[in-house]
Design an enzyme around this catalytic site. Structure first.
Site, mmCIF file in Angstrom:
data_model
loop_
_atom_site.group_PDB
_atom_site.id
_atom_site.type_symbol
_atom_site.label_atom_id
_atom_site.label_comp_id
_atom_site.label_asym_id
_atom_site.label_seq_id
_atom_site.Cartn_x
_atom_site.Cartn_y
_atom_site.Cartn_z
ATOM 1 N N ASP A 149 -16.590 15.693 26.527
ATOM 2 C CA ASP A 149 -15.651 15.584 25.510
ATOM 3 C C ASP A 149 -14.908 16.944 25.128
ATOM 4 O O ASP A 149 -15.248 17.766 24.299
ATOM 5 C CB ASP A 149 -16.191 15.288 24.252
ATOM 6 C CG ASP A 149 -15.243 14.995 23.007
ATOM 7 O OD1 ASP A 149 -13.742 14.772 23.452
ATOM 8 O OD2 ASP A 149 -15.330 14.491 21.940
ATOM 9 N N GLU A 192 -16.150 5.276 19.353
ATOM 10 C CA GLU A 192 -16.277 6.107 17.980
ATOM 11 C C GLU A 192 -15.621 5.061 17.106
ATOM 12 O O GLU A 192 -15.081 5.240 16.150
ATOM 13 C CB GLU A 192 -15.380 6.975 18.182
ATOM 14 C CG GLU A 192 -15.980 8.140 19.106
ATOM 15 C CD GLU A 192 -15.231 9.501 18.851
ATOM 16 O OE1 GLU A 192 -13.923 9.486 18.700
ATOM 17 O OE2 GLU A 192 -15.913 10.517 19.032
ATOM 18 N N GLU A 196 -9.588 22.117 20.084
ATOM 19 C CA GLU A 196 -10.630 21.401 19.027
ATOM 20 C C GLU A 196 -12.014 22.187 19.308
ATOM 21 O O GLU A 196 -12.565 22.686 18.495
ATOM 22 C CB GLU A 196 -10.792 20.087 19.464
ATOM 23 C CG GLU A 196 -11.847 19.431 18.584
ATOM 24 C CD GLU A 196 -12.031 17.960 18.942
ATOM 25 O OE1 GLU A 196 -11.374 17.352 19.535
ATOM 26 O OE2 GLU A 196 -13.026 17.357 18.381
HETATM 27 C C1 BDP Z 1 -12.980 13.796 20.121
HETATM 28 C C2 BDP Z 1 -12.317 14.126 18.806
HETATM 29 C C3 BDP Z 1 -11.801 12.978 17.716
HETATM 30 C C4 BDP Z 1 -11.169 11.948 18.921
HETATM 31 C C5 BDP Z 1 -11.862 11.695 20.032
HETATM 32 C C6 BDP Z 1 -11.049 10.877 21.165
HETATM 33 O O1 BDP Z 1 -12.983 14.871 18.125
HETATM 34 O O2 BDP Z 1 -11.271 13.455 16.930
HETATM 35 O O3 BDP Z 1 -10.767 10.939 18.221
HETATM 36 O O4 BDP Z 1 -12.240 12.980 20.778
HETATM 37 O O5 BDP Z 1 -10.732 11.552 22.228
HETATM 38 O O6 BDP Z 1 -13.118 15.264 20.794
HETATM 39 O O7 BDP Z 1 -10.897 9.692 20.981
#
Ligand code: BDP
Length: 699
Positions: A373, A300, A401
């Protein structure tokens, strides 16, 4: 201990007085599961003779915590001060002592009813101070949950060495995916001011066996590693230490550039390696028991070793070398995906499996419970059991989340139990995920909200995480039961209402959000509410349509050999089961298969009818939960009752929103009538698509 004894009586009196002073107050949830409310008189009688005094035969800061907790807990529960003495002088003493007995493992304890100096006593024996602390909490839990303590002979120890909370807290005190207020860490006033919540937080963690916390977000700011912040971190470490907790930090891979003034962060560059070594030395000068670094790299948009054409192992091992002389570890996350991968669910395995055996001994690869996720339901991650020469941690998300934030009631103990009990068949048939991991990390749901977790029921997820990290084989139902007893009431009526509600709650959320193995249908960025129609985001795997793949013929992601073949990442026995539309089971059918709308499922209904039926059923079940909760009016305190009732009303409204939006959307694709007896969505699809949610928290 003599000091403790001298101050103990006065402290106990002060404590009792403060209890009396506050007992008229309504409950706000601050005390979590450590309420220590006075037992009803008839029950108190059963315990009084087995808890007459406390005798501590050990020294040290953690022992002092154990002693003060015993005193606080027993005095509260028994409604009268229980003194700390230097020697046993009566029946009913509770003795805590260290012993070199080889049968005791580290952090473990034995609690036994026996005789000392001619008296009948209860002895908590441990090999180290941590064990004494955990033994003290266990004894208190036995009383809180009304178990007998007059004939005890029990031994326990944590099955995993590392039981960590990962805070996604930013330095400006916002919390990524946090729904419980701001970050607990007040960076501005640290290190000068020690907020009393720091210790209360550590104590709560100790009570459930959590022994470390990563203080900052995995999307890390390098500043946390600068001296001014390290001084603040040092203060938190000092507060946590007497409760058996170590601090860890998320390290930004580019820190040598960001705060070190270097031109590169290449892990094989000697100057970069030297920078990290010096940094590690600096951290340990301040915090001698510092736990280590957690790293999110090349995921990311975060920097990482691949920026320099190096591997995850190169990056992790460089940090591991810097920490190794001090006994620290690196938790290296396997949460990676990119727009070029043919199936996001496959990427972590593809990148990490070939690196098995290449990580240094003090590296642990941290793997999310499922391959995508933190969705309401995912199959277990194929990396579990697949890296026999690497230590692997399981990461779960305590903060919800993707399960309705703090307002939806979803007990996650059942979700984690489901994953931990999944059979990987690696190395053998009987191997479960729980057998393949050496640590558990939970993304914390704590914040400045008075209830800590943003809702009273979300406290149960913090609790369950700690209990499962202590014993990954533990039962989610038993955990729900003990939490309910300690947090709400031992009244059978309350237990018989709350525990079944909790046990069914996560499936209810799955039904009204992502039934039958669907995933990632949430609104863009905030992940609040439904948006299965989104298809215009830059990267394919950011779009819900990528995940559900609904078309005129059917719905679901073909991950069998005819599709992405993600099934091949599992052991052959598991792959066979997942590959077959019948044997895969309804929970995962659309995760692994693209299924025609008219296909008949095991339930006898067509896929379309089943899908719609699940959405509808989910909403109906929330209605049942509301009615069940209403039946407890007057049986639990009013303040907490009202908040839960209000949140359940929100949940019901939002479950309907999910149901209506998803049915309207999928119907626009399947072009099929709703099964008889199922109501049409309240509004046209365009209405749901037009909703904007600028106030959704946590992102
Ligand atoms: C996702 C979240 C994000 C996190 C990412 C992570 O939306 O905010 O930074 O995981 O685990 O689910 O790094």
């Amino acid at each position: 201990m003599r000091d403790l004894k001298r101050t103990s009586f006065a402290a106990a009196i002060a404590f009792i007085l403060s209890m009396v002073a506050t007992s008229g107050h309504a409950e706000d949830g601050y005390r979590l599961w450590l309420r220590y409310e006075p037992l009803p008189t008839e029950v108190r009688q059963r315990y009084r003779d087995s808890a007459t005094e406390i005798v501590i035969k050990s020294d040290g800061a953690i022992t002092t915590s154990a002693a003060s907790e015993l005193q606080r807990g027993l005095s509260g529960l028994l409604g009268a001060p229980v003194p700390v003495q230097s020697a046993v002088d009566r029946d009913g003493a509770i003795v805590a002592e260290l012993s070199g007995t080889s049968s005791l493992s580290s952090e473990g304890f034995i609690i036994r009813t026996t005789r000392r100096a001619g008296h009948r006593v209860t002895v908590i024996t441990a090999h180290d101070e941590h064990g004494l602390l955990y033994g003290a909490f266990r004894l208190l839990r036995l009383i809180q949950t009304r178990r007998p303590i007059d004939h005890l002979n029990l031994a326990d120890h944590p099955k995993l060495r590392l039981r960590l909370l990962d805070h996604w807290d930013n330095l400006d005190r916002s919390v990524e995916r946090g729904y419980a207020g701001s970050s607990l860490w007040d960076w501005q006033t640290l290190p000068d001011r020690k907020d009393s919540r720091y210790e209360d937080y550590a104590r709560a963690n100790a009570s459930i066996g959590i022994n470390g916390a990563v203080l900052n977000n995995v999307n890390a700011a390098a500043d946390i590693l600068s001296d001014p912040y390290l001084r603040k971190v040092e203060t938190l470490a000092d507060v946590f230490r007497p409760w058996g907790m170590r601090v860890y930090l998320s390290a930004r891979f580019s820190a040598p550039i960001d705060i070190g003034g270097l031109k590169t962060a290449d892990p094989l560059d000697p100057v970069v390696r030297h920078w990290w070594q010096t940094k590690a030395d600096e951290v340990y000068r301040r915090i001698p028991d510092f736990g280590g670094f957690l790293v999110k790299a090349n995921a990311e948009g975060e920097p990482g070793p691949q920026d320099y054409h190096r591997t995850h192992a190169d990056g992790a091992n460089m940090l591991a070398a810097a920490l190794q002389p001090h006994g620290g570890i690196v938790l290296w996350r396997a949460f990676v995906y990119s727009s070029t991968s043919e199936d996001r669910a496959k990427q972590a395995y593809d990148e990490f499996k070939p690196l098995d055996g290449k990580f240094a001994d003090n590296v642990i690869v941290q793997v999310k419970n499922g391959p995508i996720d933190f969705q309401p339901r995912e199959p277990f991650h194929p990396l579990f059991g697949a890296m026999p020469r690497t230590r692997v941690a399981m990461e779960v998300q305590i903060t919800k989340e993707y399960l309705g934030f703090n307002t939806h009631l979803a007990y996650l103990g059942t979700m984690w139990e489901e994953v931990l009990k999944s059979r990987t068949w690696r190395p053998q048939q009987s191997s479960r995920v729980a057998d393949t991991i050496s640590a558990m990390a939970g993304v914390a749901n704590t914040g400045t909200d008075r209830s800590w977790s943003g809702s009273h029921f979300d406290q149960a997820n913090w609790y369950a995480f700690g209990r499962l990290a202590w014993d990954p084989q533990a039962s989610a139902r038993a955990i729900a039961g003990e939490w309910t007893r300690m947090t709400w009431s031992n009244d059978p009526r309350v237990l018989q209402t709350i525990v079944p509600m909790m046990m069914g709650s996560r499936q209810v959320v799955v039904d009204y959000m992502t039934p039958l193995g669907l995933a990632h249908l949430m609104g863009t960025d905030h992940h609040y509410g439904p948006a299965p129609w989104v298809s215009d985001l830059n990267r394919p795997e950011w779009n819900p349509v990528y995940y559900h793949r609904a078309d005129a013929g059917g719905i679901g992601f073909d991950r069998t050999a005819s599709g992405s073949n993600a099934v091949a990442q599992y052991a052959p026995e598991v792959a066979r089961r997942f590959s077959n539309r019948r044997s895969v089971g309804d929970d995962y059918v659309l995760w692994f298969h693209h299924v025609p709308w008219e296909h008949r499922l095991g339930t006898g209904r067509t896929l379309w009818d089943e899908l719609v039926g699940r959405y509808d059923h989910g909403v109906e079940q929330v209605g049942h939960m509301r009615r069940d909760w209403d039946s407890l009016r007057g049986h639990v305190d009013e303040q907490r009752f009202e908040q839960v009732a209000a949140f359940l009303a929100i949940q019901e409204r939002e479950a309907k929103w999910w149901r209506d939006a998803c049915i309207a959307y999928f119907q626009s694709i399947s072009r099929r009538p709703l099964p008889p007896g199922i109501a049409q969505p309240g509004r046209p699809l365009s209405y749901y698509k037009a909703l904007r949610l600028p106030l959704a928290p946590g992102h």
